[in-house]
Motif scaffolding. Structure first.
Motif, mmCIF file in Angstrom:
data_model
loop_
_atom_site.group_PDB
_atom_site.id
_atom_site.type_symbol
_atom_site.label_atom_id
_atom_site.label_comp_id
_atom_site.label_asym_id
_atom_site.label_seq_id
_atom_site.Cartn_x
_atom_site.Cartn_y
_atom_site.Cartn_z
ATOM 1 N N GLY A 1 16.781 -6.671 4.192
ATOM 2 C CA GLY A 1 15.530 -7.188 4.720
ATOM 3 C C GLY A 1 14.521 -7.408 3.616
ATOM 4 O O GLY A 1 13.941 -8.487 3.486
ATOM 5 N N VAL A 2 14.299 -6.374 2.778
ATOM 6 C CA VAL A 2 13.349 -6.463 1.674
ATOM 7 C C VAL A 2 13.982 -5.827 0.446
ATOM 8 O O VAL A 2 14.553 -4.728 0.532
ATOM 9 C CB VAL A 2 12.025 -5.749 2.003
ATOM 10 C CG1 VAL A 2 11.057 -5.842 0.822
ATOM 11 C CG2 VAL A 2 11.387 -6.322 3.260
ATOM 12 N N LYS A 3 13.857 -6.509 -0.708
ATOM 13 C CA LYS A 3 14.277 -5.900 -1.957
ATOM 14 C C LYS A 3 13.133 -5.977 -2.953
ATOM 15 O O LYS A 3 12.542 -7.044 -3.157
ATOM 16 C CB LYS A 3 15.502 -6.596 -2.544
ATOM 17 C CG LYS A 3 15.972 -5.911 -3.834
ATOM 18 C CD LYS A 3 17.247 -6.488 -4.385
ATOM 19 C CE LYS A 3 17.675 -5.704 -5.624
ATOM 20 N NZ LYS A 3 18.914 -6.233 -6.221
ATOM 21 N N VAL A 4 12.835 -4.835 -3.586
ATOM 22 C CA VAL A 4 11.779 -4.739 -4.575
ATOM 23 C C VAL A 4 12.428 -4.378 -5.909
ATOM 24 O O VAL A 4 13.069 -3.325 -6.028
ATOM 25 C CB VAL A 4 10.730 -3.689 -4.175
ATOM 26 C CG1 VAL A 4 9.624 -3.623 -5.228
ATOM 27 C CG2 VAL A 4 10.151 -4.008 -2.792
ATOM 28 N N GLU A 5 12.259 -5.231 -6.909
ATOM 29 C CA GLU A 5 12.836 -4.987 -8.223
ATOM 30 C C GLU A 5 11.955 -4.036 -9.028
ATOM 31 O O GLU A 5 10.860 -3.651 -8.605
ATOM 32 C CB GLU A 5 13.010 -6.311 -8.971
ATOM 33 C CG GLU A 5 14.034 -7.249 -8.364
ATOM 34 C CD GLU A 5 15.473 -6.780 -8.568
ATOM 35 O OE1 GLU A 5 15.659 -5.753 -9.245
ATOM 36 O OE2 GLU A 5 16.389 -7.448 -8.060
ATOM 37 N N ALA A 6 12.435 -3.676 -10.213
ATOM 38 C CA ALA A 6 11.728 -2.720 -11.053
ATOM 39 C C ALA A 6 10.380 -3.266 -11.497
ATOM 40 O O ALA A 6 10.188 -4.484 -11.599
ATOM 41 C CB ALA A 6 12.589 -2.375 -12.268
ATOM 42 N N GLN A 7 9.453 -2.341 -11.739
ATOM 43 C CA GLN A 7 8.125 -2.621 -12.274
ATOM 44 C C GLN A 7 7.313 -3.530 -11.366
ATOM 45 O O GLN A 7 6.504 -4.337 -11.835
ATOM 46 C CB GLN A 7 8.239 -3.239 -13.677
ATOM 47 C CG GLN A 7 8.919 -2.330 -14.694
ATOM 48 C CD GLN A 7 9.023 -2.971 -16.058
ATOM 49 O OE1 GLN A 7 8.737 -4.159 -16.220
ATOM 50 N NE2 GLN A 7 9.415 -2.177 -17.044
ATOM 51 N N CYS A 8 7.527 -3.401 -10.081
ATOM 52 C CA CYS A 8 6.767 -4.183 -9.107
ATOM 53 C C CYS A 8 5.834 -3.262 -8.324
ATOM 54 O O CYS A 8 6.183 -2.123 -8.021
ATOM 55 C CB CYS A 8 7.700 -4.912 -8.135
ATOM 56 S SG CYS A 8 8.673 -6.208 -8.904
ATOM 57 N N LYS A 9 4.667 -3.783 -7.991
ATOM 58 C CA LYS A 9 3.702 -3.076 -7.173
ATOM 59 C C LYS A 9 3.668 -3.731 -5.804
ATOM 60 O O LYS A 9 3.228 -4.866 -5.668
ATOM 61 C CB LYS A 9 2.323 -3.120 -7.820
ATOM 62 C CG LYS A 9 2.250 -2.426 -9.177
ATOM 63 C CD LYS A 9 0.864 -2.534 -9.771
ATOM 64 C CE LYS A 9 0.805 -1.848 -11.132
ATOM 65 N NZ LYS A 9 -0.547 -1.953 -11.748
ATOM 66 N N VAL A 10 4.132 -2.976 -4.810
ATOM 67 C CA VAL A 10 4.313 -3.558 -3.481
ATOM 68 C C VAL A 10 3.841 -2.562 -2.435
ATOM 69 O O VAL A 10 4.097 -1.354 -2.549
ATOM 70 C CB VAL A 10 5.790 -3.929 -3.220
ATOM 71 C CG1 VAL A 10 5.950 -4.531 -1.826
ATOM 72 C CG2 VAL A 10 6.293 -4.895 -4.280
ATOM 73 N N GLU A 11 3.193 -3.077 -1.420
ATOM 74 C CA GLU A 11 2.861 -2.279 -0.245
ATOM 75 C C GLU A 11 3.500 -2.917 0.974
ATOM 76 O O GLU A 11 3.256 -4.086 1.281
ATOM 77 C CB GLU A 11 1.349 -2.202 -0.042
ATOM 78 C CG GLU A 11 0.953 -1.433 1.214
ATOM 79 C CD GLU A 11 -0.533 -1.481 1.479
ATOM 80 O OE1 GLU A 11 -0.917 -1.738 2.649
ATOM 81 O OE2 GLU A 11 -1.317 -1.265 0.536
ATOM 82 N N LEU A 12 4.346 -2.148 1.651
ATOM 83 C CA LEU A 12 4.993 -2.586 2.887
ATOM 84 C C LEU A 12 4.385 -1.784 4.021
ATOM 85 O O LEU A 12 4.587 -0.571 4.122
ATOM 86 C CB LEU A 12 6.503 -2.368 2.815
ATOM 87 C CG LEU A 12 7.263 -3.161 1.738
ATOM 88 C CD1 LEU A 12 8.642 -2.582 1.513
ATOM 89 C CD2 LEU A 12 7.360 -4.624 2.132
#
Length: 956
Positions: free
Chosen positions: A783-794
């Motif tokens: 559904g969601v993939k976040v790679e390294a060194q990313c700033k994400v709010e789900l």
């Protein structure tokens, strides 16, 4: 008819020898004779029409090989028109009426030429009386001084056209005159061959060479079947002039100049010219005769019906507490699951389905155990397609647009728009009809509040066809404009009017060029095969561009730049070699309900401060991206259907600030929506929307900046962060949303469904990417993939039934809070090594794998989550190694105990919740429950816009 026993064919043969007066007398005998005279149309009436030395073929010069509908009617129209110059005799005082009529009946014919009564035109005019006829016999007549016409006369050349040449400068001081069958050349002392200031002049079947004709208001003129070779017709403040069936060749400047507002002071001929115009056949269409190109688009109105699947889960053993080991690789459950890649992401091995979203059913499970049912319904296209759904594109299938997107005919558009109808029916200033302008510099130049109407003309091989400047107004109906060396139609300095039903093609510059506050209505034209753009709007130009076909142009179909601000609606823009519509250099515009298809580059391309409103368009079958928002692009992209483009549905640069909302983005070859820091080759843009182009006629492009208007358009509310909200993004070839950006991004309230890769991929996000209140379901991988060194709010998302994990993250600053992560084939949430994640207040469930899986030394805070048990052969929580940096606090694990157990997703109800989102509240839905053994878990995910374009989902 029988008369004296003669057959009808024989009567026609006899009557074919009669002259015009005799035919008139015969038609008055009786009705049968009248019908017999009318039946001679293709014989005697044709002979009379073509044999008249005062006129030419009725369709000359544009279509001399095409016969008129009626030769008699064409001859009648010319005969009536040739008598206009004498109409003022009826308006004279009654005291002189009898004298004038006597002179008309007894008017003399004065012969000029070698061996005749007079040797020169001047000597004949000195002896002429009212309405006398002066006949010039073959020869060349050169007048050494200016000729002044003091009394109404008719000057006619004898013999064929070209046998009588007149080298003179004539100044008309009388009320009316007529000149016919003459070749005019300028005298040695003046370039003006003829001029008048107050009277009416009529030219029939004349040639004019290398001079000027000048008419000042309130003077009027009527010109028919004339040829102008390098001749300039200058009309100043004329109330009404008619140029019909004329040819303009080889002009070194403008062929016709119309200057000044029509004079309020009108001479005697005005009402007769107006009546003659209204009685003649109109160029306006009377029925829907516009031929529209097939759009090769098939509407598929079948809805994606809700999918229902039953899943059986073994539940014979008691659940275990969170474990620190993974399942045995040789177990049956492991072999049935998707393979795990090197980064821990699961890749489904099951075959594809028609909509790309398979349920998580296990094919080898027992059927007497727990049942899991999921049903999905995805919102179809916006009302631009009449609420219909578009299914997968079929190669080679015939394509038809729904009726709401088929172009109207010109007549239908005029009937809907009363203002346009009034413009099309108006006659003011100069009327130019059925003329040919060719092989010269300029066609028609309208300036300084001038008024001109052009119907059924051909403009070819000119520098430009029509120029309209300085508050002038033009009406152009059904003209043919092609092979101009610059723009076909050029408007500037608040020029305006109606440009409708024209065929504009093969021009070296833009087909229509609008700039400097000009504001025309461009309606139902075909603008195609231009060597540059179809229509250009710049320098605060405006205008309404509606219901046109714009296709096969080398650059953008419509190019808006330098604060151009048109309304572009209902057009079909297709098969261009660059973008369909390009908005650049602070261009604006309201772009709505257009069909933009099969263009080589972006369907709509927005760059360098462009800030359009792009609403309710169908952008499809492009060979690149659907919508491109390049460097510093802005604007509102709302309610569009972006379908079956070979590239991305929407491609955005991270330096742009668009508002992308309520669009239907489906079946595109790559990403549904992609946000990149840069794109390969972005420094070199294809023709029409990249390189700095010289559009300035009077200097550098910076001159436009001196005329900028204040941007007070309420449709373009500024936003500080790029915003993607309330879109339906489904069935695209790669991820629904792909982010590789160095700037902040908000992704809110979207339905991201059944895409060919992940639902959302965040590959780079040095600033915060906020993903909130989205429904992410049935995607081919996670559904969601976040790679390294990313700033994400789900936050507040519903992530359902994806073939990989619900969420997989490597990010060093990921917040996963208050999401529902249900029914995914992999783990609900997988935390990879070196990730730093906060997992707070989520509801997590996975049938086939773990609720939460922590791989390696991942840093995590897992707090206050509700984690439902899936298969009993799996544990709820998995941690590969002893990791002290993974903190578990106050989580609630729900496991199977007995059949009567009922779990409900209440307080809050199923996510996403839109009551607190930017798009307003949505319809409330009830009910969630998850039970053990024979208890059923039912999830319903719905994507809908409803009254406020919201998206909602419910889990039962």
């Amino acid at each position: 008819m029988e008369a004296g026993g003669l057959p009808l064919e024989l009567w026609r043969m006899i009557l074919a020898y009669l002259h015009l007066p005799d035919l008139g007398r015969c038609s008055l005998v009786c009705r049968a004779w009248y019908d017999l005279i009318l039946s001679l149309d293709s014989t005697r009436w044709r002979q009379l029409c073509l044999g008249c030395t005062e006129c030419r073929h009725p369709n000359w010069p544009n279509q001399p090989d095409v016969e008129p509908e009626s030769w008699r009617e064409a001859f009648k129209q010319h005969y009536l028109a040739s008598k206009t110059w004498t109409k003022n005799a009826l308006d004279l005082e009654s005291s002189v009426c009898f004298s004038l009529f006597r002179r008309r009946r007894e008017r003399r014919t004065l012969s000029v030429g070698p061996g005749h009564e007079f040797d020169s035109l001047g000597s004949a005019l000195a002896m002429a009386s009212l309405y006398d006829r002066i006949v010039l016999f073959p020869g060349v007549y050169e007048e050494q001084g200016e000729i002044i016409l003091k009394v109404p006369v008719e000057i006619v050349g004898h013999g064929k056209l070209g046998e009588v040449a007149l080298l003179a400068s004539i100044d008309q001081h009388c009320s009316t005159t007529r000149l016919c069958n003459l070749v005019f050349m300028p005298a040695w002392f003046s370039p003006f061959m003829f001029k008048t200031t107050s009277g009416h002049v009529q030219f029939d079947n004349c040639n004019f060479e290398n001079g000027h004709i000048q008419v000042h208001g309130p003077g009027t003129c009527q010109v028919k079947f004339c040829t102008f070779k390098n001749t300039h017709v200058f009309l100043h403040n004329v109330p009404l002039c008619v140029l019909e069936n004329c040819e303009f060749v080889g002009s070194e400047n403008n062929s016709v100049t119309v200057e000044g507002h029509p004079s309020a002071d009108k001479n005697w001929a005005y009402k007769y010219l107006l009546g003659l115009i209204k009685s003649s056949p109109s160029v306006l269409p009377t029925e829907d005769s516009d031929s529209l190109m097939s759009l090769d688009l098939e509407s598929r109105d079948q809805a994606w019906s809700p999918r229902t699947c039953d899943i059986v889960i073994e539940g014979s053993q008691s659940p275990t507490s969170p474990a620190s080991t993974s399942p045995k690789p040789g177990s049956k459950a492991g072999s049935q699951e998707a393979e795990v890649g090197s980064d821990g992401e699961r890749v489904a091995q099951t075959p594809d389905s028609s909509d790309g979203g398979l349920s998580p059913s296990g094919e080898d499970e027992d059927e007497d155990q727990l049942t899991y049912r999921l049903s999905y319904q995805v919102q179809g296209p916006r009302p631009v397609l009449g609420g219909s759904f578009l299914g997968p594109p079929l190669p080679g299938a015939s394509i038809q647009l729904p009726s709401c997107l088929v172009l109207n005919s010109l007549q239908q558009e005029l009937q809907k728009d009363k203002e346009a109808m009034a413009l099309a029916s108006s006659v003011q200033g100069c009327l130019i009809r059925k003329c040919l302008f060719r092989d010269g510099k300029g066609g028609v130049f309208v300036c300084s509040y001038g008024r001109a109407k052009m119907e059924g003309n051909i403009f070819r091989n000119l520098t430009y066809a029509v120029r309209c400047i300085h508050n002038s107004k033009i009406v152009m109906l059904r003209n043919d404009i092609h092979r101009c060396r610059a723009s076909g139609i050029f408007l500037r300095l608040e020029g305006g009017g109606l440009i409708a039903g024209n065929n504009i093609y093969h021009n070296a510059e833009a087909g229509v060029d609008i700039r400097k506050k000009s504001n025309p209505l461009i309606l139902c034209n075909q603008i195609h095969h231009g060597l540059r753009s179809g229509i250009v709007v710049l320098g605060n130009g405006k205008g309404v561009i509606r219901n046109n076909q714009i296709f096969s142009n080398k650059e953008a179909g419509i190019y808006i730049l330098y604060h151009g601000n048109p309304v572009v609606s209902g057009n079909h823009i297709f098969k261009g070699r660059a973008a369909g519509i390009a908005v650049n250099e602070n261009g604006k515009g309201l772009i709505t309900e257009n069909v933009i298809r099969e263009n080589q580059w972006g369907g709509v391309d927005i760059r360098r401060g462009g800030v359009p409103v792009l609403r309710s368009n169908l952008i499809c079958f492009g060979y690149s991206d659907g919508v491109v928002v390049g460097d510093e692009g802005k604007g509102l992209i709302e309610g569009n259907t972006i379908y079956a483009n070979k590239g991305c549905g929407v491609w955005m640069m991270s330096s742009s600030l668009p508002h992308v909302t309520s669009n239907h983005v489906s079946y595109n070859g790559l990403y549904g929506v992609a946000v990149f820091s840069q794109k390969e080759g972005s420094g070199e843009f294809p023709g029409g929307h990249g390189a700095q182009e010289n559009f300035s006629e009077d200097g550098d492009a910076i001159l436009w900046e001196t005329e900028l208007e204040k941007d007070d358009d309420p449709l373009r509310r500024p936003i500080a962060i790029a915003l993607v909200e309330s879109n339906s993004i489904n069935h695209n070839g790669a991820s629904g949303l792909y982010v590789q950006s160095s700037e902040a991004l908000h992704v809110l309230t979207n339905v991201i469904h059944a895409n060919g890769d992940r639902g959302i991929t965040i590959a780079q996000s040095s600033q915060l990417t906020r993903v909130a209140s989205n429904s992410i379901s049935c995607n081919r991988q996670s559904g969601v993939k976040v790679e390294a060194q990313c700033k994400v709010e789900l936050r507040g998302n519903g992530i359902y039934d994806n073939r990989g994990h619900g969420i997989i993250t490597k990010g060093d600053s990921t917040v996963v809070i208050e999401n529902d992560i249900i029914g995914n084939r992999g783990s609900g949430l997988q935390l990879l090594p070196r990730s730093d994640t906060k997992v707070i207040k989520n509801r997590i469930h996975s049938f086939r794998a773990y609720g939460i899986a922590v791989r390696g030394r991942a840093k995590a805070l897992v707090q206050e989550n509700i984690i439902f048990q899936g298969k009993t052969s799996k544990t709820i929580f998995q941690q590969i190694s002893n990791n002290r940096e993974c903190i578990m606090q106050n989580n609630k694990f729900l496991v199977f105990k007995k059949k009567s157990d009922t779990w409900r997703l209440v307080n809050p109800p199923a996510r996403p919740h839109l009551e607190s989102s930017l798009r307003g509240p949505s319809t409330a839905h009830s009910g969630q429950k998850v039970t053990a053994m024979a208890t059923r878990i039912t999830a319903r995910v719905e994507g809908g816009y409803h009254s406020n374009r919201s998206v909602f989902c419910t889990i039962l």
